[in-house]
Design an enzyme around this catalytic site. Structure first.
Site, short mmCIF file in Angstrom:
data_model
loop_
_atom_site.label_atom_id
_atom_site.label_comp_id
_atom_site.label_asym_id
_atom_site.label_seq_id
_atom_site.Cartn_x
_atom_site.Cartn_y
_atom_site.Cartn_z
N VAL A 92 -0.47 -32.92 9.22
CA VAL A 92 0.07 -31.19 9.52
C VAL A 92 -1.01 -31.39 10.49
O VAL A 92 -1.11 -30.61 11.66
CB VAL A 92 -0.29 -30.09 8.48
CG1 VAL A 92 -0.38 -28.92 8.93
CG2 VAL A 92 0.80 -30.91 6.89
N LYS A 93 -1.95 -31.71 10.70
CA LYS A 93 -3.63 -31.46 11.38
C LYS A 93 -2.86 -31.84 12.42
O LYS A 93 -3.95 -31.09 13.46
CB LYS A 93 -4.86 -32.27 10.55
CG LYS A 93 -5.97 -32.09 11.11
CD LYS A 93 -6.23 -30.59 11.29
CE LYS A 93 -7.16 -30.47 12.67
NZ LYS A 93 -7.82 -28.89 12.37
N GLY A 94 -2.97 -33.12 12.97
CA GLY A 94 -2.26 -33.64 14.79
C GLY A 94 -4.10 -33.51 15.42
O GLY A 94 -4.41 -34.53 14.60
#
Lengths: 499, 254
Positions: free
Chosen positions: B132-134
């Site tokens: 999610v952090k990307g």
């Protein structure tokens, strides 16, 4: 103390870390692993491998496990066997048990005595050659070939390195055995073996005498063989070992229970051997944002401290890790770095903190990278860091060239010469004080959640390093065994009896 | 127009058009001294620097010398003869567009399996794309509502990767390879591609009978996807949005 941290908040953070760690410590006390048992045999002097290269300690522990079960420990079945090479084992009783126990205690005691002698030797050499001033300059060698590593390590020491780390072959953390002998082929690093440890320590002793400065040797007590590698480090007088409480879980997908059991034994060995451990919090910032995740670094440091203390490590052996990884494009990035570094310094005043250079924001612009490394070095001396890993301007491009290392050392030497005592003049203002207080309060909030939910669940939820690691997942769980009531481990008897 | 006038000759630029000045640094395995500097100048000359001057030389131990050299490049480049490299073959979409396209045209979630294979333990790349952090301000594929992500993490055996891809009926398999020592990234990727070919014997190509095979890493610039047996290579600096857009381009047909 420059940041004016609230002592009540600091105490609360430590209490919460202790509460979060307690169930895990209890689990570690009541379980053993195949690698802990192999480490006991190594302490008792079992060395070598069979014709296929499988270490005897693996063969013995596997055979005992099949024939007797490991819940009683390997020591009694092994020392009760007349000829262990027959690989037939049983659990002794009565007088036979007493004799096996006496033999086990004597053999393991001899191994611990060797570790004690090495510790005394280190103290003597430090007195004779001299202990370098902090911050110690930490350099990495990693050719894959121990006979190439040795001249490179000696050259690095002559160029100013105080600590030499021999990076391990990448795959080694997932090997469930320790290779034997001197090795000449590794993979992005050199295998950790007892013979490689011995060769490198001897080479650094030679160069320490030449330079009049004791050069420390570092390796990695991590992965599936953490307890055995810690033991070999103690037997061969290594000085520092990477040994994080959660690194293997998060970054190598090693089972959490296996890691915590192995970690406790390995830290007991390190405590006895006078080895400084290095923890791996810097790694969290390679996957998470260095500002958003700053509090996860501090929370992990407090957990590492608690686990370390419980295993007998003194504050002076806790090389807690952190890193300079904030995006340099962000305004005030250097002030934020100073806030984080000073916070860690003040939370752990007696710990030999290990400060890691920028890696994530090294772009390939080597000139900008050289500047960023200089700011990292400056932050290191301004905040009184103890061990500084030297940043390379070619980070992320290639493994360091000779000239990269030389330029990096020139960089840190300049900063040390020009600003070595700047911490005396550095008084943080409100920006840095407020940032540090905020990271500390976020740490308390996080530790509160971890203590309430349980550390294993927090790890499963991806609290540390973003990655999710369930307690029954990962590698090595099948090597964990609950101790029976009659479990015997002569090594922990000695290590836990120590004052 | 003559051929001559179509040329656009350029030289390196120091501070004056046409000065052709460049700077290089290197190490020679000889002791520091006047003879070493002559050797450095000789090398500079052979590299096409004339005149050249050693502005810095420094001993690195008894056996090596480091040099910084400035010189005038004698080589000319015809810029008119340099082709414009091909751009991206697919349109860059926002997460909402990606989700919309998958939902409207695929009618189910798109399944992605990711891993670092072989002994490579550097999950930075695969995590930057999947977590999610990307990366670079873009959220990773886990953030996309219509993409189902299975991140297997580091040091995954090829057999396990194939088994998992089959078990979850993967549309795409993403593999990250950072460690390049002894060309491990090339060998590992070829081995992975071969295993998928073997496991899906009737497949026509990526997305038709087998998952789309995508490899990412900083050092794949000298090979093509067909050299490796994969469908697409992504290099340094690739963002999750680019990968998501490519998945739509390759798998979600009009």
């Amino acid at each position: 103390m420059k940041l004016g941290l609230d002592p009540a908040v600091v105490r609360r953070a430590r209490d919460l870390a202790a509460r979060a760690a307690e169930p895990v410590i209890e689990m570690a006390r009541t379980h053993t692993t195949v690698s802990v048992e192999r480490a006991v045999l190594r302490l008792a002097g079992v060395t070598g491998a069979d014709a296929d290269g499988i270490p005897w300690v693996n063969r013995i522990v596997d055979a005992v496990r099949d024939q007797v079960g490991l819940e009683h420990g390997v020591a009694l079945p092994f020392f009760a066997a007349g000829n262990w090479r027959s690989m037939r084992f049983g659990l002794p009783t009565g007088a036979e048990r007493d004799r096996a126990l006496a033999r086990a205690r004597e053999a393991v005691g001899a191994g611990v005595a060797r570790i004690d002698r090495n510790r005394a030797d280190r103290d003597r050499l430090l007195a004779r050659h001299g202990d370098p001033d902090k911050p110690w300059i930490y350099l990495i060698v990693a050719t894959g070939d121990i006979h190439e590593d040795i001249p490179q390590a000696q050259a690095a020491a002559r160029e100013g390195a105080d600590v030499i780390a021999v990076i391990r072959s990448t795959g080694q953390s997932l090997l469930d055995y320790v290779p034997e002998g001197a090795t000449r082929q590794g993979y992005a690093g050199t295998y950790a073996t007892q013979e490689n440890f011995r060769l490198m320590r001897a080479a650094l002793d030679e160069v320490s005498a030449e330079l009049g400065r004791y050069v420390r040797l570092t390796n990695y007590a991590s992965g599936l063989c953490m307890p055995e590698i810690a033991t070999l480090a103690g037997l061969e007088r290594l000085d520092m070992m990477l040994n994080d409480c959660m690194y293997g879980i998060i970054f190598r997908d090693i089972n959490p229970r296996r890691t915590f059991v192995d970690q406790r034994f390995s830290r007991q060995i390190h405590a006895r051997a006078g080895i400084v451990i290095n923890t791996g919090e810097d790694n969290y910032l390679t996957t998470a944002d260095a500002i958003d995740a700053a509090h996860t670094v501090v929370a992990s440091q407090l957990l590492n401290e608690r686990f370390g203390h419980e295993a007998g490590l003194a504050d002076g052996q806790l090389g807690l890790g952190h890193a300079f990884e904030i995006n340099p494009q962000i305004p005030d990035s250097f002030r934020l770095e100073l806030a984080h570094a000073q916070l860690v310094r003040e939370l752990f005043p007696d710990a030999p903190l290990k400060y890691m250079p920028p890696t994530k924001h090294m772009t390939g612009n080597i000139f900008a990278g050289y500047l960023l490394d200089a700011f990292f070095n400056l932050a290191g001396v301004m905040t009184g860091q103890s061990i500084i890993l030297i940043g390379m301007m070619t980070e992320g491009i290639h493994t360091p060239w000779l000239s990269d290392r030389d330029l990096a050392l020139e960089n840190v030497r300049y900063v040390r010469r020009a600003a070595g005592d700047l911490s005396e003049d550095f008084t943080p203002g409100p920006f840095i004080r407020e940032r540090a207080a905020r990271v500390l309060s976020e740490t308390v909030d996080l530790l509160h959640r971890v203590a309430d939910d349980g550390l294993l669940d927090a790890i499963a939820d991806g609290v540390f390093g973003v990655t999710r690691r369930p307690a029954d997942g990962g590698r090595g769980l099948d090597g964990v065994v609950e101790k029976a009531g009659d479990y015997v481990n002569p090594a922990t008897e000695i290590l836990e009896a120590a004052p | 127009m003559t051929v001559e006038t179509m040329k656009q000759i350029i030289r390196p630029y120091g501070d004056t058009t046409g000065d052709a000045m460049i700077q290089v640094s290197f190490t020679l395995p000889v002791p520091h001294g006047p003879r070493a500097e002559l050797a450095a100048l000789r090398l500079a000359g052979k590299m096409g620097l004339d005149p050249a001057s050693v502005v810095h030389s420094k001993a690195m131990g008894p056996d090596f010398t480091f040099f910084i050299v400035y010189g005038k490049a004698t080589h000319l480049i015809d810029y008119a003869g340099i082709e414009v490299p091909e751009g991206r073959e697919f349109e860059l979409l926002t997460p909402a567009q990606v989700n919309g396209a998958i939902k409207a045209r695929l009618g189910r979630r798109l399944v992605v399996v990711g891993a670092c294979i072989g002994t490579d333990a550097h999950t930075v790349g695969i995590d930057a794309i999947l977590n999610v952090k990307g990366f670079a301000g873009e959220k990773g594929l886990e953030y996309y509502r219509e993409i189902e992500v299975h991140n297997l993490g580091a040091q995954v055996a090829v057999g396990d990767l194939v088994a998992r891809a089959k078990a979850v009926n993967a549309d795409a398999v993403l593999v990250s390879q950072v460690v390049t020592q002894k060309s491990a990234h090339i060998h590992n990727t070829k081995q992975m591609a071969a295993a998928f070919t073997e496991a899906y014997p009737t497949s026509l190509t990526g997305g038709l009978g087998r998952p789309l095979l995508i490899v990412g890493g900083p050092r794949f610039d000298t090979v093509t996807p067909s050299d490796l047996g994969v469908d697409r290579i992504f290099g340094r600096g690739t963002t999750p949005g680019e990968v998501a857009s490519y998945l739509v381009h390759a798998l979600v047909r009009e």
